[in-house]
Design a protein around this motif. Structure first.
Motif, PDB file in Angstrom:
ATOM      1  N   SER A 168      98.709 -47.232  50.342  1.00 45.33           N
ATOM      2  CA  SER A 168      99.731 -47.446  51.359  1.00 45.33           C
ATOM      3  C   SER A 168      99.938 -48.938  51.490  1.00 45.33           C
ATOM      4  N   THR A 203      95.118 -51.761  55.965  1.00 43.27           N
ATOM      5  CA  THR A 203      93.952 -50.883  56.054  1.00 43.27           C
ATOM      6  C   THR A 203      92.786 -51.656  56.649  1.00 43.27           C
ATOM      7  N   CYS A 240      91.453 -45.777  58.027  1.00 45.62           N
ATOM      8  CA  CYS A 240      91.996 -46.326  59.271  1.00 45.62           C
ATOM      9  C   CYS A 240      92.997 -47.410  58.929  1.00 45.62           C
ATOM     10  N   ARG A 241      94.205 -47.252  59.451  1.00 42.69           N
ATOM     11  CA  ARG A 241      95.254 -48.222  59.166  1.00 42.69           C
ATOM     12  C   ARG A 241      95.931 -48.671  60.459  1.00 42.69           C
ATOM     13  N   ASP A 253      98.645 -47.948  61.457  1.00 46.27           N
ATOM     14  CA  ASP A 253      99.463 -46.880  62.043  1.00 46.27           C
ATOM     15  C   ASP A 253      98.670 -45.616  62.343  1.00 46.27           C
ATOM     16  N   GLY A 254      97.331 -45.676  62.363  1.00 46.71           N
ATOM     17  CA  GLY A 254      96.530 -44.504  62.702  1.00 46.71           C
ATOM     18  C   GLY A 254      95.490 -44.177  61.645  1.00 46.71           C
ATOM     19  N   SER A 259      94.359 -41.632  58.572  1.00 44.35           N
ATOM     20  CA  SER A 259      94.848 -40.667  57.584  1.00 44.35           C
ATOM     21  C   SER A 259      93.682 -39.974  56.902  1.00 44.35           C
ATOM     22  N   GLU A 290      97.451 -36.861  54.988  1.00 43.70           N
ATOM     23  CA  GLU A 290      98.146 -36.486  56.221  1.00 43.70           C
ATOM     24  C   GLU A 290      97.504 -37.227  57.383  1.00 43.70           C
ATOM     25  N   LYS A 291      98.323 -37.540  58.389  1.00 40.62           N
ATOM     26  CA  LYS A 291      97.828 -38.231  59.570  1.00 40.62           C
ATOM     27  C   LYS A 291      97.024 -37.275  60.452  1.00 40.62           C
TER      28      LYS A 291
END
Length: 524
Positions: free
Chosen positions: A110, A114, A133-134, A136-137, A139, A152-153
């Motif tokens: 991504s 990260t 862990c990124r 944006d949440g 995954s 998937e999140k």
């Protein structure tokens, strides 16, 4: 009156004290204690690394993460490494004497920053999966068995203005499912350094119970929610009851210990660590008494205290130095930092206990340097490979091996070339990482533990000559990192061991008499 998160942290008097603090922060130095004769020097061979982390200073924290996994089961580890904001992640593997990126076609990468990752078989299909862990949440990447992943999140409700930094995994109820503890931190736009007492600046961690089929329920309580921003957390059995307890490293707070009381309940255990910047966690048994001790890096004794105190009150004792806690049983701990030779050392992040010279005593690997501290732009600490002395009281000596004068997040240990020795990967930010193949001459019993939920909490030791330490299988050791599931027990010059004993968390045992030396034993 309560300060806003963006208030100045240092009054004029503190700035003056900082300016007169002496030269240690201008040209940082550390005590260097040579190892006594009889302590084997580790041997390392550096190999090129085809990855350099890029930190976007305008959009994300400087942190990154890494996980060790063996995708094809050939005994040679790959390392998943996180990229910065706008930079793809990488999957590094040793080819032709260098670490090259194999992430293409895996579905793992991504371009969102990260911060941490954990590798483990979450769906019990025999293939290693990945939690990432990124910015944006969190995954979840499930391995389809061919080295390709479907991401998937996780349906995780994070506090406002926060990001996840790490995920620790354990089966907290012994029901066979992987439960998750997410370390949460204030996001980049709202981060203010040295902020201890602004409630809205602190973010609450999350405990997720696995209800089966990777369906998670948020079961965070007042105890498990933590009280400050958290860099990383580790599940480890601290009292020998076969339930993994929880250790939390707060950025601006005190170290938190939570006892697993069974049935998914955790109880806070008081620990007067002082208020510091507890950034990583190493778990090991350097004194060889069978239980797990804890090490916490910090900003170090060479960092100026007036700058680090921030908004601490007079009744909140500041702690800037590293911390080694000896486990005395029954959730009693003794601070043995100074007697172990760990006083007076500089800024540090993640750390890992490992027997790198294969002499039967645990060594300590520590990442150093802060990318936002101007002094470290000019003078960098080299990172630490601190050697333990076999047979004596736990004391660690600076070897000077495998230097890493870089902005480093954490050491990562992995068998990159499949020779049974754990190699050293320095996970660095805002620059290239570094890797050293372990060429130490000692013998070892090498135990390839399954990288799955059933192995978590298992304790392993070797009887006979050689290693005197016990290892426990834990996830997320270091900082934002997950280490190799392979456990190495150094024997020094000895070419045999009497037996290998694996005590599983469910109370059963596996015993291997006269285990083979210098080749991996797979236990199930």
């Amino acid at each position: 009156m309560r300060r806003s998160p963006r208030s100045p942290r240092l009054p004029a008097a503190a700035l003056l004290a900082f300016g007169l603090a002496g030269c240690t922060w201008l040209h940082p130095t550390e005590p260097h204690l040579e190892a006594p004769s009889g302590v084997a020097e580790p041997r390392f061979e550096e190999v090129p690394v085809g990855f350099a982390h890029r930190w976007d200073r305008s959009r994300a924290h400087h942190l990154t993460g890494a996980s060790v996994l063996d995708l094809d089961g050939d005994g040679r580890s790959e390392i998943f490494v996180g990229g910065g904001e706008g930079q793809p992640d990488a999957l590094l593997a040793l080819e032709d004497g260098r670490l090259v990126d194999r992430v293409a076609g895996t579905g793992l990468s991504s371009t969102t920053a990260t911060y941490g990752s954990t590798a483990i078989d979450l769906d019990a299909d025999g293939d290693v999966d990945l939690l990432v862990c990124r910015n944006d949440g969190v995954s979840l990447y499930l391995n389809d068995g061919t080295g390709r992943f479907r991401g998937e999140k996780l349906p995780l409700e994070l506090p406002p203005s926060s990001v996840p930094l790490a995920v620790a995994v354990s089966d907290i109820e012994h029901d066979g499912d992987a439960d998750l503890y997410v370390s949460v931190f204030v996001d980049f736009p709202h981060f203010v350094p040295a902020t201890f007492n602004v409630p809205e600046h602190a973010k609450t961690n999350r405990l997720l119970r696995n209800d089966g089929g990777l369906r998670f329920t948020d079961v965070t309580t007042q105890a498990t929610g933590s009280k400050q921003n958290t860099f990383t957390s580790v599940f480890v059995d601290l009292d020998g009851d076969r339930l993994q307890d929880l250790v939390v490293a707060q950025n601006t707070g005190q170290v938190e210990l939570l006892r697993n009381a069974g049935a998914g309940r955790f109880e806070a255990v008081p620990l007067a660590s002082g208020y510091g910047f507890w950034m990583g966690i190493a778990v090991g048994d350097p004194d060889g008494d069978g239980d797990q001790d804890l090490f916490f890096p910090n900003v170090g004794d060479s960092f100026p205290e007036p700058l680090a105190r921030g908004d601490l009150r007079d009744d909140q004792p500041y702690a800037g130095g590293w911390l080694l806690l000896r486990n005395d049983g029954g959730f009693r701990f003794s601070d043995v930092t100074r007697e172990a030779g760990l006083g007076g050392l500089g800024f540090a992040w993640g750390a890992v206990f490992e027997d790198v010279n294969l002499d039967g005593s645990l060594d300590l690997l520590v990442s150093q340097n802060y990318v936002k501290w101007p002094v470290h732009r000019l003078f960098k600490f080299p990172g630490k490979v601190l050697l333990g002395a076999p047979g004596g009281p736990p004391h660690l000596y600076d070897s000077g091996a495998a230097p890493n004068p870089a902005f480093s997040n954490s050491p990562v240990v992995a068998d990159l070339d499949g020779d049974g020795r754990l190699d050293l990967f320095w996970l660095n930010n805002d620059g290239p990482s570094r890797a050293y193949l372990n060429r130490s001459a000692g013998n070892a019993v090498v135990v390839a533990m399954p990288d799955d939920v059933r192995a978590l909490g298992a304790r392993v030791h070797v009887e006979g000559a050689g290693a005197r330490y016990t290892r426990e299988v834990s996830s997320s050791v270091g900082m934002g990192t997950d280490q190799s599931p392979t456990l190495v027990f150094g024997l020094g010059d000895t070419a045999r061991a009497d037996r290998l004993v694996v005590s599983w968390a469910d109370g059963t045992r596996t015993v291997v008499d006269s285990p083979p030396v210098n080749r991996a034993i797979r236990v199930r």
